[in-house]
Design a protein around this motif. Structure first.
Motif, mmCIF file in Angstrom:
data_model
loop_
_atom_site.group_PDB
_atom_site.id
_atom_site.type_symbol
_atom_site.label_atom_id
_atom_site.label_comp_id
_atom_site.label_asym_id
_atom_site.label_seq_id
_atom_site.Cartn_x
_atom_site.Cartn_y
_atom_site.Cartn_z
ATOM 1 N N LYS A 130 0.947 -0.931 -0.038
ATOM 2 C CA LYS A 130 -0.239 -0.439 0.406
ATOM 3 C C LYS A 130 0.662 1.173 0.242
ATOM 4 O O LYS A 130 0.730 2.568 -1.153
ATOM 5 N N ASN A 131 1.649 1.308 0.430
ATOM 6 C CA ASN A 131 3.011 2.166 0.966
ATOM 7 C C ASN A 131 4.218 2.025 -0.498
ATOM 8 O O ASN A 131 5.156 1.604 0.200
ATOM 9 N N GLU A 132 4.358 2.353 -1.565
ATOM 10 C CA GLU A 132 4.951 2.218 -2.852
ATOM 11 C C GLU A 132 5.591 2.716 -2.009
ATOM 12 O O GLU A 132 7.601 2.662 -2.137
ATOM 13 N N GLU A 133 6.610 4.431 -1.618
ATOM 14 C CA GLU A 133 7.334 4.722 -1.330
ATOM 15 C C GLU A 133 8.728 3.564 0.236
ATOM 16 O O GLU A 133 9.466 3.831 0.141
ATOM 17 N N LEU A 134 7.516 3.290 0.613
ATOM 18 C CA LEU A 134 8.109 2.115 1.967
ATOM 19 C C LEU A 134 8.631 1.287 1.310
ATOM 20 O O LEU A 134 10.140 0.124 1.532
ATOM 21 N N LEU A 135 7.884 1.064 -0.439
ATOM 22 C CA LEU A 135 8.768 -0.892 -0.576
ATOM 23 C C LEU A 135 9.553 -0.478 -1.320
ATOM 24 O O LEU A 135 10.836 -1.610 -1.864
ATOM 25 N N ASP A 165 15.679 -0.396 -1.910
ATOM 26 C CA ASP A 165 17.163 0.867 -2.098
ATOM 27 C C ASP A 165 18.041 -0.147 -1.097
ATOM 28 O O ASP A 165 19.331 0.073 -1.080
ATOM 29 N N SER A 166 17.321 -0.758 -0.092
ATOM 30 C CA SER A 166 18.412 -0.418 1.256
ATOM 31 C C SER A 166 19.187 -2.295 0.781
ATOM 32 O O SER A 166 20.114 -2.150 1.866
ATOM 33 N N ILE A 167 18.436 -2.919 -0.200
ATOM 34 C CA ILE A 167 19.154 -3.784 -0.315
ATOM 35 C C ILE A 167 20.423 -3.626 -1.615
ATOM 36 O O ILE A 167 21.021 -4.150 -1.587
ATOM 37 N N ILE A 168 19.810 -2.823 -2.775
ATOM 38 C CA ILE A 168 20.109 -2.517 -3.625
ATOM 39 C C ILE A 168 21.779 -1.985 -2.978
ATOM 40 O O ILE A 168 22.773 -2.006 -3.403
#
Length: 146
Positions: free
Chosen positions: A14-19, A24-27
């Protein structure tokens, strides 16, 4: 160098920014030899498209789309598709410290452990609770094998 496969099941975030923050934290991990497997578990929102867009800009990312069958099914597909020497799981509503996999890798190399894990922080509305150190205890668990 040892490859770590990071598997994330994704369903209607539901929260695209959280996804995006999670991926990003993995990349951006300091440990770079990662294979990132995103399993779109039948999302009906933009989650699958977000995953596909990440795969276009980072060749370590592999996206698989399937019908919705739940997080266990998504993780199992990720396990079938991964090629890493070690496996990690991150949920789409979580984000990880940028050196997490480097710390876990270094700990595994020091101890030759089959399994390494770390503690976590809980974040709520930008306030954090239950703060714990990643390696606050030195424990070795022997697992019985049948």
């Amino acid at each position: 160098m040892i490859k770590v496969s990071v598997i994330m099941g994704v369903y209607n975030c539901k929260n695209e920014e959280l996804l995006k923050k999670s991926v990003d934290s993995i990349i951006n991990q300091t440990y770079k030899n990662l294979e990132i497997i995103l399993i779109n578990d039948g999302s009906t929102d933009n989650s699958g498209k977000i995953c596909d867009n990440y795969a276009k800009v980072d060749n370590r990312i592999h996206v698989f789309h399937k019908k919705n069958e739940g997080v266990s099914s998504a993780r199992n597909l990720g396990l079938e598709k991964c090629t890493g020497d070690f496996i990690g799981f991150v949920d789409p509503d979580d984000f990880i410290e940028l050196n997490m996999y480097e710390l876990l890798y270094n700990e595994q190399q020091k101890t030759n452990a089959d399994i390494v894990w770390c503690n976590y922080y809980n974040y709520f509305s930008n306030e954090h609770y239950n703060i714990v150190n990643i390696f606050n205890e030195n424990k070795l668990y022997k697992l019985p094998f049948a």
